[in-house]
Scaffold this active site. Structure first.
Site, PDB file in Angstrom:
ATOM      1  N   LYS A   1     -17.636  -6.741   6.168  1.00 40.20           N
ATOM      2  CA  LYS A   1     -16.106  -7.453   6.626  1.00 40.20           C
ATOM      3  C   LYS A   1     -15.720  -6.892   8.158  1.00 40.20           C
ATOM      4  O   LYS A   1     -15.417  -6.045   8.357  1.00 40.20           O
ATOM      5  CB  LYS A   1     -15.651  -5.965   5.744  1.00 40.20           C
ATOM      6  CG  LYS A   1     -14.466  -7.107   5.243  1.00 40.20           C
ATOM      7  CD  LYS A   1     -13.547  -6.198   4.109  1.00 40.20           C
ATOM      8  CE  LYS A   1     -12.363  -6.426   3.005  1.00 40.20           C
ATOM      9  NZ  LYS A   1     -11.815  -6.031   1.679  1.00 40.20           N
TER      10      LYS A   1
ATOM     11  N   HIS B   1       0.953  -1.265  -0.160  1.00 41.46           N
ATOM     12  CA  HIS B   1       0.089  -0.182  -0.496  1.00 41.46           C
ATOM     13  C   HIS B   1       0.683   1.407  -0.144  1.00 41.46           C
ATOM     14  O   HIS B   1       0.690   1.973  -0.583  1.00 41.46           O
ATOM     15  CB  HIS B   1      -0.637   0.299   1.479  1.00 41.46           C
ATOM     16  CG  HIS B   1      -2.097  -0.877   1.200  1.00 41.46           C
ATOM     17  ND1 HIS B   1      -2.013  -1.985   2.531  1.00 41.46           N
ATOM     18  CD2 HIS B   1      -3.256  -1.387   0.552  1.00 41.46           C
ATOM     19  CE1 HIS B   1      -3.022  -2.600   2.126  1.00 41.46           C
ATOM     20  NE2 HIS B   1      -3.510  -1.930   1.288  1.00 41.46           N
TER      21      HIS B   1
ATOM     22  N   ARG C   1      -2.114  -4.864  -8.819  1.00 44.23           N
ATOM     23  CA  ARG C   1      -0.881  -6.459  -8.281  1.00 44.23           C
ATOM     24  C   ARG C   1      -1.137  -7.641  -9.088  1.00 44.23           C
ATOM     25  O   ARG C   1       0.202  -8.511  -9.712  1.00 44.23           O
ATOM     26  CB  ARG C   1      -1.336  -7.813  -6.795  1.00 44.23           C
ATOM     27  CG  ARG C   1      -0.735  -6.459  -6.106  1.00 44.23           C
ATOM     28  CD  ARG C   1      -1.558  -6.905  -4.563  1.00 44.23           C
ATOM     29  NE  ARG C   1      -2.996  -6.819  -4.154  1.00 44.23           N
ATOM     30  CZ  ARG C   1      -3.623  -7.144  -3.744  1.00 44.23           C
ATOM     31  NH1 ARG C   1      -3.257  -7.475  -1.859  1.00 44.23           N
ATOM     32  NH2 ARG C   1      -4.947  -6.929  -3.747  1.00 44.23           N
TER      33      ARG C   1
ATOM     34  N   SER D   1      -2.750  -7.528   2.948  1.00 42.33           N
ATOM     35  CA  SER D   1      -3.044  -7.514   4.732  1.00 42.33           C
ATOM     36  C   SER D   1      -3.571  -8.645   4.691  1.00 42.33           C
ATOM     37  O   SER D   1      -3.247  -9.267   6.424  1.00 42.33           O
ATOM     38  CB  SER D   1      -4.209  -6.447   4.609  1.00 42.33           C
ATOM     39  OG  SER D   1      -3.566  -5.500   4.385  1.00 42.33           O
TER      40      SER D   1
END
Ligand code: ADP
Length: 158
Positions: free
Chosen positions: A42, A18, A91, A129
């Protein structure tokens, strides 16, 4: 000229990936909001105030960066902030497919907001993460994967 951008995400926690991708974006915008989305579906691992504090530390030397949290649609946040650019990192091709559908939907919801993608540095392609959370959950040392300002030791279990 309106040159305001929003970089939304969970940042649970912020990783070196990030940090790297946001630093690519900083020089391009007059104002960059890093916005932590609060999503009831979430489950968070690190408390939102802690995530915001880490982000503030990591970007403390960049006056154009502001850390905020939000609920609701990201395009509505952009409208509220007068931001025309929504930033995301890419990514892998899986990220691309995921981001494409969100980006195209967001364009339908608000054609005034353009999604801009930044290509991840190759060394951070496999970093996310959830890997960091897994390491912390199992008592490992994840410090190599997060910016220096992020002290995970207090969250070490076991
Ligand atoms: P979300 O919960 O919306 O997936 P994240 O906090 O995981 O949010 O990620 C926010 C943004 O940061 C996404 O655009 C994601 O592609 C990007 N990102 C996540 N990990 C990396 C990384 N290792 N390198 C570059 N960008 C990343």
């Amino acid at each position: 000229m309106n040159n305001i951008a929003v970089f939304p995400g969970s940042f649970d926690p912020i990783t070196k990936g990030h940090e790297s991708v946001i630093k690519m974006a900083i020089p391009l915008f007059n104002k960059l909001y890093i916005a932590i989305g609060l999503n009831a579906e979430k489950k968070e691992f690190f408390p939102v105030e802690q995530r915001m504090e880490w982000l503030r530390q990591v970007f403390k030397d960049f006056p154009s960066v502001e850390i905020i949290k939000y609920t609701g649609l990201t395009v509505d946040l952009c409208k509220k902030l007068d931001a025309r650019y929504l930033l995301r990192g890419l990514r892998t091709s899986a990220d691309f497919e995921f981001e494409r559908s969100i980006g195209q939907t967001n364009r339908k919801l608000n054609p005034d907001v353009e999604t801009v993608f930044f290509l991840t540095a190759s060394e951070y392609t496999s970093l996310n993460s959830s890997i960091v959370r897994d390491i912390v959950r199992h008592g490992g040392d994840a410090s190599a994967f997060v910016p220096e300002a992020v002290d995970l030791s207090q969250y070490k279990s076991g």
